[in-house]
Design an enzyme around this catalytic site. Sequence first.
Site, PDB file in Angstrom:
ATOM      1  N   HIS D 127       0.866  -1.177   0.000  1.00 49.13           N
ATOM      2  CA  HIS D 127       0.000   0.000   0.000  1.00 49.13           C
ATOM      3  C   HIS D 127       0.909   1.236   0.000  1.00 49.13           C
ATOM      4  O   HIS D 127       2.010   1.190   0.539  1.00 49.13           O
ATOM      5  CB  HIS D 127      -0.836  -0.059   1.284  1.00 49.13           C
ATOM      6  CG  HIS D 127      -1.892   0.987   1.420  1.00 49.13           C
ATOM      7  ND1 HIS D 127      -1.614   2.270   1.837  1.00 49.13           N
ATOM      8  CD2 HIS D 127      -3.234   0.932   1.228  1.00 49.13           C
ATOM      9  CE1 HIS D 127      -2.753   2.958   1.901  1.00 49.13           C
ATOM     10  NE2 HIS D 127      -3.742   2.173   1.532  1.00 49.13           N
ATOM     11  N   ASP D 204       2.984  -4.457   8.237  1.00 46.60           N
ATOM     12  CA  ASP D 204       1.798  -3.618   8.048  1.00 46.60           C
ATOM     13  C   ASP D 204       0.591  -4.540   8.176  1.00 46.60           C
ATOM     14  O   ASP D 204       0.248  -5.269   7.247  1.00 46.60           O
ATOM     15  CB  ASP D 204       1.868  -2.968   6.663  1.00 46.60           C
ATOM     16  CG  ASP D 204       0.563  -2.262   6.284  1.00 46.60           C
ATOM     17  OD1 ASP D 204      -0.414  -2.331   7.068  1.00 46.60           O
ATOM     18  OD2 ASP D 204       0.521  -1.652   5.205  1.00 46.60           O
ATOM     19  N   GLN D 207      -4.672  -4.969   7.204  1.00 44.93           N
ATOM     20  CA  GLN D 207      -5.715  -5.881   6.726  1.00 44.93           C
ATOM     21  C   GLN D 207      -5.809  -7.152   7.547  1.00 44.93           C
ATOM     22  O   GLN D 207      -6.764  -7.919   7.395  1.00 44.93           O
ATOM     23  CB  GLN D 207      -5.439  -6.271   5.265  1.00 44.93           C
ATOM     24  CG  GLN D 207      -5.582  -5.128   4.295  1.00 44.93           C
ATOM     25  CD  GLN D 207      -6.977  -4.526   4.321  1.00 44.93           C
ATOM     26  OE1 GLN D 207      -7.971  -5.225   4.565  1.00 44.93           O
ATOM     27  NE2 GLN D 207      -7.060  -3.228   4.110  1.00 44.93           N
ATOM     28  N   LYS D 230     -10.274  -0.350  10.684  1.00 38.28           N
ATOM     29  CA  LYS D 230     -10.313  -1.541   9.844  1.00 38.28           C
ATOM     30  C   LYS D 230     -10.526  -2.806  10.673  1.00 38.28           C
ATOM     31  O   LYS D 230     -10.491  -3.918  10.152  1.00 38.28           O
ATOM     32  CB  LYS D 230      -9.017  -1.660   9.036  1.00 38.28           C
ATOM     33  CG  LYS D 230      -8.889  -0.602   7.950  1.00 38.28           C
ATOM     34  CD  LYS D 230      -7.640  -0.828   7.108  1.00 38.28           C
ATOM     35  CE  LYS D 230      -7.213   0.434   6.386  1.00 38.28           C
ATOM     36  NZ  LYS D 230      -7.834   0.571   5.060  1.00 38.28           N
ATOM     37  N   CYS D 367      -4.807   2.352  -3.595  1.00 41.53           N
ATOM     38  CA  CYS D 367      -3.551   2.866  -3.040  1.00 41.53           C
ATOM     39  C   CYS D 367      -2.401   1.890  -3.235  1.00 41.53           C
ATOM     40  O   CYS D 367      -1.505   1.785  -2.386  1.00 41.53           O
ATOM     41  CB  CYS D 367      -3.690   3.190  -1.550  1.00 41.53           C
ATOM     42  SG  CYS D 367      -4.705   4.611  -1.240  1.00 41.53           S
TER      43      CYS D 367
END
Lengths: 149, 149, 409, 409
Positions: D127, D204, D207, D230, D367
């Site tokens: 991303h 990261d 998600q 999220k 993104c």
Amino acid sequence: MDNARLKNMYQEMILEHNKSPRNFGPLDCHTHYGHGKNPLCGDDYEFFLDIKDDVIESIGFTGDGCAISKSSASMLTTMVKGKQIGESRKLSETFLDFILNEGSNESLGKLKIFEGVKQFPVRVKCATLSWRALEQALLNTKHIASTEA
Amino acid sequence: MDNARLKNMYQEMILEHNKSPRNFGPLDCHTHYGHGKNPLCGDDYEFFLDIKDDVIESIGFTGDGCAISKSSASMLTTMVKGKQIGESRKLSETFLDFILNEGSNESLGKLKIFEGVKQFPVRVKCATLSWRALEQALLNTKHIASTEA
Amino acid sequence: MFVKEKSVTTLNKKMDFPVLNTTMRGNRLVYLDNAATTQKPTSVLEAMNHFLTKENGTVNRGVYYLSQEATKKCDDSRKSLKTFLNAKSEKEIIFVKGTTEAINLVAYSYGELMKPGDEILITELEHHANIVPWQQLCLRRGCILKVAPITDDGHLDINAYKKLLSEKTKLVSFCHISNSIGTINPARELVKLAKEVGAKVLIDGAQAVSHLKVDVQDLDCDFYAFSGHKCFGPTGVGVLYGREDLLEKMPPFMTGGDMIETVSFQSSSFAELPRKFEAGTPAIVEIIGLGEAVKYMNTLDYKEIQNYEQKLLEAAQEKLNELDITLIGPTHTKAAIVSFVMNAVHAHDVGTVLDMEGVAVRVGHHCTQPLMKRYNVSSTIRASFCFYNDMEDVDALINGLKKVKEFLG
Amino acid sequence: MFVKEKSVTTLNKKMDFPVLNTTMRGNRLVYLDNAATTQKPTSVLEAMNHFLTKENGTVNRGVYYLSQEATKKCDDSRKSLKTFLNAKSEKEIIFVKGTTEAINLVAYSYGELMKPGDEILITELEHHANIVPWQQLCLRRGCILKVAPITDDGHLDINAYKKLLSEKTKLVSFCHISNSIGTINPARELVKLAKEVGAKVLIDGAQAVSHLKVDVQDLDCDFYAFSGHKCFGPTGVGVLYGREDLLEKMPPFMTGGDMIETVSFQSSSFAELPRKFEAGTPAIVEIIGLGEAVKYMNTLDYKEIQNYEQKLLEAAQEKLNELDITLIGPTHTKAAIVSFVMNAVHAHDVGTVLDMEGVAVRVGHHCTQPLMKRYNVSSTIRASFCFYNDMEDVDALINGLKKVKEFLG
Ligand SMILES: Cc1ncc(COP(=O)(O)O)c(C=O)c1O
Ligand SMILES: Cc1ncc(COP(=O)(O)O)c(C=O)c1O
């Protein structure tokens, strides 16, 4: 649901221009150039104009995007080809005023069919993108390198 | 309102130590030093210990803070003066366990009066600050420059 | 005159703020820590709740309804803020987390344009958020931090300020209102003086927005920073106003999604203002809440509020002076914030006893340690008023302090 | 087996999420943009609303009830997150605005410890939030950004990854799950390989948190970043997990109130972890909301959820393959995220028609422009599922796409 609204936006003529865009492809030689880009959805078009004695003799475009933006670009080229700069500017203004505000659609001819887009506020910029690029191209007084150079 | 809870925290003896703190002032000569500081409310105390043959011969403190922290510092000095390092450590542990957890208050003597602070969770650290500084001072094996040097 | 008096004494907004109608320790809540954070009116809470239960979606890229609505609401909020601050363009309104992020953004980003030897001028009144980021910038880039002193009565020493300004001064940053002692700085005059030597000016407006009408064009400042939670909006959101031409010149601060135009692994180009400075998913529901808070503030008559708050302040100061306390800071040209020490009782103990009475005040250094040092105190008791406070709140404070005296005096 | 099947097909959580029970364009809302932001359960909304209407106050310095409660709730939230991520200590949980700020924090702060020529390794899946901050760091400090490629089927090319690792590699940063095409990276293996050359690793996790159980000690990573919005919490808050010894060595990022120990105009010293990295008034109500979201996630059986989501994914992929579309990215070892292009219809038009059916999907580059380029598309249609979606949602998507074909095919 809401088939009517969709049909109203995706008019036959729009879909047809989207499938078979007119004046698609770069010009061998051009005097003016405009670039329209919407980074958020990826619409990206380049316009090549050959202007002689204040008249758009020839115009071509390349790029990709949604049905609204592509048909708008295609119809733009058919509308301004052969027109004077001043006339083209005027048309652009009228069209933008029609789409963005409550401007009249008189004198817009077949561009009236973009009326349906007004019901989809996020899609409005798809319809206006190529006209913005045209305005930019017409501002551009200096000659741009021809694609052959 | 809630006078009982307040009275329970601000016991006579606590207020008295706050007004007339014992062993207040630096030592001319000290072997150990501890610094306790709560930047959020500004409590700030320094402890000076003179330890000979494992025994806290002398202790003094300087600094300023709320009634709870100051009386706690004052009573600390009276409690550990003359005690061995090991005993003092043990007392500190017992006190902290009493204040922070559900530890017993046996063997705490007059320190029991800090019981009331437990009903004011944000004030607990006022009661424990000087004991933390004491632990730090006792860890500190190297001699610290005397205040005369 | 009579009419005005009447409106002043009957201003009652408590009903708009649910928290103020809760009881606290068996008493009604007397909330006097408004400089730390304000309460939120029902309209703000409802706007947030409505969004979260009926319309929650993300912004910018969605072609679907929820995302369009969220985008529109955030855009509307930005428009409201533009009008509220009288900015020239919506591009000048950057949504940040709060005042602290706003100042850090300027220190990191505008800081990149500064050179060794450049001077930054702040004042002795500042909150740590308007001190430490500049110290760090000075460490990073070899700039020099200068501090304009205050006089004993808590006002900026304008002569000293003038003397510290020179063509080396590249940035001046001062609070509009001191959170600690309430001083209202003569912001327009200070900006004017700074501009004379060509310096840019940031105003830390954290305390000002809830007390007075802010007009960035009238102030003529380059940056104006404040936090949503201190002006009836939620935590997690704040605003940095920046002059468009300056923002254009500044490199981005944080980077990531939503603030780029194109990304390749070789390099990236950045989006237009204001998005250039808004990396990542914004604080959507908070921005919507702040927009609603602006709507609420737009219903206020700031003149009336200032009159009213001054009445509260005068009453509080008068009654405090009858007790065994020392007031710290100015006695005039100040917002309805009183800071004081009680002779012989530590602030922390005062706070606890007042809490038992349901009176919420702040005790401590209020994130202004250098100012505390200036007054030679380690902490003060601070009562900060808002237009929703009333004379009963003043009385509750005074009665509470009498009780402190009883207990601990 | 039968029992499992049953539980898998009867998992129904829609009732917990108010937004999912709204109607959209006359249909029931089919929300398939969970990778952008998730909906929030009633418990989270109620916790936030309760706080704002009954208890709103600031944290840390208040001795009064409201402030004590707010402080306690924020502390509790940090504790819940520590347990949830299996961090060793609460000091390792830093509250930030979101994933983007978390990565920027590491890039600015850990970046200060990096030297010219040091290499940072990311992947082609990333991303923009996990690309641009590293590019900027490279510009600031003369480091070099390396990119590990993926194979055509959307998985990281492990051999290439291994080859790119060397003792020059100081930091590796990759997504746990790709937001764009759903790839689940073999995080443990990637960390292990990176550690062999002595590199630090950031994951990261934006998600991942809503799809699988995250255990930072088991992963053995140095940093783990994600956004509250999220994973069923509010916007405006996120978490950076960082290993304590590393965080100790790192300089602060933003500075201001609450993160200092003492401030004088000469210099300042910084507070202990985690406060060192949390300048300014925190996002109080958002932190409380996130804590409640963690409680909600603790009630979930992640195994069951994964089974269930995989069923949705399989069904979606199967049915999509019957249409005139091209799936982009992996077909296995992926989260319930499908990315595709419709032959001859632009993604943007697809999105609009689906919206008219009440089906919310994301169209665009998500993104991840470099990844789009890798697949030679400018945008895709992405449907991202959550455990609260069901087979009816899959069918609604498929029917919607058939309608697109009708209209625009
Ligand atoms: C993989 C990934 N990383 C980073 C981000 C950025 O998260 P946020 O926008 O919440 O900061 C996102 C979401 O947009 C994401 O999906
Ligand atoms: C004058 C002033 N500046 C800056 C701040 C920092 O604001 P925040 O903590 O909301 O970032 C505050 C409040 O704490 C303040 O009163």
